[in-house]
Design a protein around this motif. Sequence first.
Motif, PDB file in Angstrom:
ATOM      1  N   UNK A   1       0.806  -1.221   0.000  1.00 21.33           N
ATOM      2  CA  UNK A   1       0.000   0.000   0.000  1.00 21.33           C
ATOM      3  C   UNK A   1       0.833   1.262   0.000  1.00 21.33           C
ATOM      4  N   UNK A   2       2.062   1.176  -0.456  1.00 20.19           N
ATOM      5  CA  UNK A   2       2.961   2.329  -0.450  1.00 20.19           C
ATOM      6  C   UNK A   2       2.416   3.468  -1.313  1.00 20.19           C
ATOM      7  N   UNK A   3       1.838   3.144  -2.454  1.00 25.52           N
ATOM      8  CA  UNK A   3       1.416   4.173  -3.412  1.00 25.52           C
ATOM      9  C   UNK A   3       0.148   4.889  -2.987  1.00 25.52           C
ATOM     10  N   UNK A   4      -0.889   4.127  -2.622  1.00 25.40           N
ATOM     11  CA  UNK A   4      -2.199   4.731  -2.345  1.00 25.40           C
ATOM     12  C   UNK A   4      -2.682   4.483  -0.922  1.00 25.40           C
ATOM     13  N   UNK A   5      -1.831   3.937  -0.070  1.00 30.07           N
ATOM     14  CA  UNK A   5      -2.235   3.692   1.309  1.00 30.07           C
ATOM     15  C   UNK A   5      -3.064   2.444   1.475  1.00 30.07           C
ATOM     16  N   UNK A   6      -3.184   1.632   0.432  1.00 34.03           N
ATOM     17  CA  UNK A   6      -3.920   0.372   0.480  1.00 34.03           C
ATOM     18  C   UNK A   6      -3.314  -0.555  -0.562  1.00 34.03           C
ATOM     19  N   UNK A   7      -3.245  -1.872  -0.304  1.00 35.65           N
ATOM     20  CA  UNK A   7      -2.742  -2.785  -1.340  1.00 35.65           C
ATOM     21  C   UNK A   7      -3.511  -2.592  -2.641  1.00 35.65           C
ATOM     22  N   UNK A   8      -2.803  -2.682  -3.745  1.00 30.39           N
ATOM     23  CA  UNK A   8      -3.408  -2.397  -5.051  1.00 30.39           C
ATOM     24  C   UNK A   8      -2.917  -3.407  -6.072  1.00 30.39           C
ATOM     25  N   UNK A   9      -3.858  -3.943  -6.848  1.00 25.12           N
ATOM     26  CA  UNK A   9      -3.552  -4.900  -7.908  1.00 25.12           C
ATOM     27  C   UNK A   9      -4.280  -4.456  -9.167  1.00 25.12           C
ATOM     28  N   UNK A  10      -3.549  -4.398 -10.272  1.00 19.57           N
ATOM     29  CA  UNK A  10      -4.138  -3.975 -11.544  1.00 19.57           C
ATOM     30  C   UNK A  10      -3.740  -4.973 -12.619  1.00 19.57           C
ATOM     31  N   UNK A  11      -4.732  -5.448 -13.374  1.00 23.10           N
ATOM     32  CA  UNK A  11      -4.444  -6.335 -14.501  1.00 23.10           C
ATOM     33  C   UNK A  11      -5.276  -5.885 -15.693  1.00 23.10           C
ATOM     34  N   UNK A  12      -4.961  -6.465 -16.858  1.00 23.69           N
ATOM     35  CA  UNK A  12      -5.824  -6.160 -17.994  1.00 23.69           C
ATOM     36  C   UNK A  12      -7.196  -6.804 -17.758  1.00 23.69           C
ATOM     37  N   UNK A  13      -8.211  -6.230 -18.358  1.00 20.24           N
ATOM     38  CA  UNK A  13      -9.582  -6.709 -18.190  1.00 20.24           C
ATOM     39  C   UNK A  13      -9.904  -7.647 -19.343  1.00 20.24           C
ATOM     40  N   UNK A  14     -10.317  -8.871 -19.013  1.00 20.26           N
ATOM     41  CA  UNK A  14     -10.624  -9.871 -20.038  1.00 20.26           C
ATOM     42  C   UNK A  14     -12.088  -9.736 -20.441  1.00 20.26           C
ATOM     43  N   UNK A  15     -12.320  -9.458 -21.705  1.00 17.68           N
ATOM     44  CA  UNK A  15     -13.683  -9.346 -22.224  1.00 17.68           C
ATOM     45  C   UNK A  15     -14.171 -10.744 -22.638  1.00 17.68           C
TER      46      UNK A  15
END
Length: 211
Positions: free
Chosen positions: A92-106
């Motif tokens: 959570x260093x960046x936004x103060x909370x753990x964060x996970x980002x991936x591409x969105x599968x359509x």
Amino acid sequence: MEAIHIPGLSVPALECALTGIVGESARVVGVVELGASSRATPWRIDVDTAGTTTAYLLRHAESVSANEVVALRAMTNHPIPSPHVLYWDETGTTLGTPLFLSDFVHGDPLLPAMVAGESWAIDLYIDTACALQAISADDLPADYVDELPPAEPVGDVIEAAYQRFPERDSIHEESYQRLIDTEPPVLPEPAFSNGDLWPDNLLVRNRRLVG
């Protein structure tokens, strides 16, 4: 226009982080709560960069699973299609909370076609399950194999599942006994696997697996 809102996140701070991740000025133009399952809800976020809108999957706070991130990283470039991890901040260093980002599968969940008894869906499910269960460490990037949790003996997995039901009825007892009775004396080498091969977790498009 209604303001963009994701509970527990500052959208301007997220846009700043996204700008660093994608390398271009990024603006969140839409969000969709995807609905909780066994964990807290993930979000689809639509991000505009230089006039092009791209969809991403975002998890934050308690919805982030380190195991999921490690598993997806291990599947990078494997023939079985899986979402690509674009960003992971475990602490959570960046936004103060753990964060996970991936591409969105359509795609659409495989489950409805399975329930309808469509033969292509049943074949696709069986083929995908067998292909996943056949993956060994040699099939995965060496730099990610070390991140994977240690292999669990099948007997331990069965026993842990059995103990999850302190008030067991006949189906629990019968299933447990059958598994114990049919466990072979010599087991194959441990393999990379998926612990939740529920057809709703397989996404398809035009009868092909996309994620």
